[in-house]
Design an enzyme around this catalytic site. Structure first.
Site, PDB file in Angstrom:
ATOM      1  CE  LYS A   1      -7.172  24.055 -62.565  1.00 16.06           C
ATOM      2  NZ  LYS A   1      -7.440  22.728 -63.037  1.00 16.06           N
TER       3      LYS A   1
ATOM      4  CD  GLU B   1     -21.754  29.966 -68.072  1.00 17.37           C
ATOM      5  OE1 GLU B   1     -22.606  29.373 -67.353  1.00 17.37           O
ATOM      6  OE2 GLU B   1     -21.083  29.404 -68.931  1.00 17.37           O
TER       7      GLU B   1
ATOM      8  CB  CYS C   1     -24.569  26.261 -67.324  1.00 16.46           C
ATOM      9  SG  CYS C   1     -22.983  25.748 -66.714  1.00 16.46           S
TER      10      CYS C   1
ATOM     11  CD  GLU D   1     -26.670  23.509 -62.955  1.00 14.88           C
ATOM     12  OE1 GLU D   1     -25.926  23.755 -61.995  1.00 14.88           O
ATOM     13  OE2 GLU D   1     -26.512  24.018 -64.079  1.00 14.88           O
TER      14      GLU D   1
HETATM   15  C1  SIN Z   1     -22.399  25.991 -70.410  1.00 14.20           C
HETATM   16  O1  SIN Z   1     -23.012  24.986 -70.185  1.00 14.20           O
HETATM   17  O2  SIN Z   1     -21.836  26.620 -69.515  1.00 14.20           O
HETATM   18  C2  SIN Z   1     -22.222  26.533 -71.814  1.00 14.20           C
HETATM   19  C3  SIN Z   1     -23.274  26.157 -72.750  1.00 14.20           C
HETATM   20  C4  SIN Z   1     -23.157  26.845 -74.084  1.00 14.20           C
HETATM   21  O3  SIN Z   1     -22.257  27.667 -74.316  1.00 14.20           O
HETATM   22  O4  SIN Z   1     -24.008  26.592 -74.922  1.00 14.20           O
END
Ligand code: SIN
Length: 479
Positions: free
Chosen positions: A174, A249, A283, A383
């Site tokens: 998805k 994640e 992230c 964040e």
């Molecule tokens: C992410 O921001 O979730 C992935 C970053 C990455 O794989 O370098």
């Protein structure tokens, strides 16, 4: 401008004509660039059926045969690198050079896992009595559902697809509503590569409906998700009903420690990549810097000078380093973080403002350095997902490590020192799944990406990444 209109990809067929559309818009220009269907539960159910039907044959194939198909898929993705990158820049906004980098990164998961499936080993364990053996084996989990984010429209799909298919699982993806077109390009190439029908399916539309449908169907054995921590928490709750396997994640809040013996040329180069890649919308983006007192002023001055060289704009144009933010919420959050920091004593040395065109729906934020940051500021705790870097001062490494760990998150952390003993102590003290030591770009197909604490469950990439798609079974044998 050519618009791209795709249907869902289920059981090797393109379906979903006549459904309401999810409209995809270029975040740099506001232009309408294409659409996908806003599918209902029926499509998710059809995809589950297709993935279940395809599972026995795909999982019985040898790892080498599955690897051959994946290798072909890798070659096709690389052949279409420019075309995929252009679509990615149009729907996500990241500069074209970054999109090309992401296509290569995405393809590397397919290439790496095409081989890794051949190394799924079991073992034989001595039994507990004479003529007793224990054989441990690993088998594919089964049908897997994946929900992926807009910040890496290709790589967050292949990071799941590579190990899942290599392990012998079948997959339903998805993709995000903001950036589904890159995924549909990948689905087209999967068809061309000869990935059998039903092995890889794509269902577009509303993520809540999709997760409810897959989570309430016993044929789906695992959900893998990349996205925010609040959504991850909801999925954990939903998974309880079926005790469904999860890989998550989630969010991060990466600290960066710059020691007084760091090579500052290298630190600045790496810090720029760790912060400003994808306009800070990753992230693992550097979210807060702790610089040792004696190099603090120099770091602030040099980072400010470096940031001033960045060109912000439409990622399709030459010379652009930083694209737009994906939406209004992201833009408003960036503004709130900067205002709050200024109220609490931060000094804006460059940037500190954005440019929004609410009619078009485009939101650009200037790359920003906040000097004199302190622990009370929201940006030092939440964040940001934007191109803003606060820099605080520290005196002793223990103090910096303690501040770095003082967060519910544990995805990525960075530090810079030339001293091996000092670096070993810092790396061992940091409660994070990914640590960049003199390195601002730690992601790689062969490395186990993932977080501690509220940053998630499980790992993606590397040897650990394929284990997430395997069940362990043992046979106790009396001979
Ligand atoms: C992410 O921001 O979730 C992935 C970053 C990455 O794989 O370098």
């Amino acid at each position: 401008m050519v618009q791209l209109h795709y249907l869902n990809y289920i059981n090797g067929e393109w379906v979903g004509d006549g459904f309401n559309k999810v409209k995809v818009v270029n975040p740099a220009t506001g232009e309408y660039i294409g659409s996908v269907p806003n599918a209902d539960e029926e499509h998710a159910k059809q995809a589950i059926e297709a993935a279940s039907q395809a599972l026995p044959e795909w999982s019985k194939k040898s790892a080498a045969d599955r690897g051959d198909v994946l290798r072909k898929y890798f070659d096709l993705i690389m052949e279409h690198e420019d075309e995929i990158a252009e679509v990615m820049t149009k729907e996500n906004g990241k500069p074209l050079k970054e999109s090309k980098g992401e296509v290569q990164y995405a393809a590397s998961f397919i290439e790496w896992y095409a081989e890794e499936g051949k190394r799924i080993y079991g073992r034989t364990v001595p039994g507990k009595r004479e003529n007793h053996r224990i054989k441990v084996m690993k088998q594919p989990v089964g049908v897997v559902a994946a929900i992926t984010p807009w910040n890496f429209p290709a790589a967050m799909i292949t990071r799941k697809l590579g190990p899942a298919l290599s392990a012998g699982c079948t997959l339903i993806v998805k993709p995000p509503e903001e950036t589904p077109l890159t995924c549909m390009k990948l689905a087209k190439l999967a068809e061309e590569a000869g990935i059998p029908k039903g092995v890889f399916n794509v269902v577009n539309g509303n993520p809540e409906k999709f997760s409810e449908t897959v989570m309430s169907d016993m044929r789906v054995r695992k959900l893998t998700f990349t996205g925010s921590t609040p959504v991850g928490k909801l999925l954990i709750k939903q998974s309880a009903e079926q005790v469904m396997k999860l890989s998550l994640e989630l969010g991060g809040h990466a600290p960066v420690i710059v020691c007084d013996d760091a090579d500052l040329d290298k630190t600045i180069e790496m810090l720029m990549a760790a912060k400003f890649r994808n306009s800070g919308q990753t992230c693992i983006a550097a979210n807060r810097v702790y610089a040792q007192s004696s190099i603090y002023d120099e770091l602030v001055r040099r980072m400010t000078a470096e940031v001033e060289k960045l060109n912000v704009g439409n990622g399709l144009e030459d010379g652009i380093d930083v694209g737009p933010l994906i939406n209004k919420e992201g833009f408003e959050k960036a503004g709130r973080h900067v205002e709050d920091a200024q109220e609490k004593g931060a000094r804006v040395t460059t940037g500190g403002e954005g440019q929004a065109d609410t009619d078009k729906g485009t939101y650009f934020y200037k790359p920003t350095i906040l000097a004199d940051a302190n622990y009370d500021m929201v940006i030092m705790n939440e964040e940001t997902f934007g191109p803003i870097l606060p820099i605080a001062k520290y005196d002793h490494d223990d103090e910096a490590v303690k501040a770095a760990n003082d967060t519910p998150f544990g995805l990525a952390a960075y530090f810079f020192t030339q001293n091996v003993s000092r670096g070993t102590r810092i790396s061992e003290g940091l409660e994070y799944g990914i640590i960049g030591w003199n390195d601002g770009i730690p992601s790689a197909a062969q490395a186990p990406f993932g977080g501690m604490k509220q940053s998630g469950l499980g790992r993606e990439g590397g040897q650990e990444g394929i284990e997430e798609y395997l069940e362990v079974k043992y046979v106790s044998l009396s001979i």
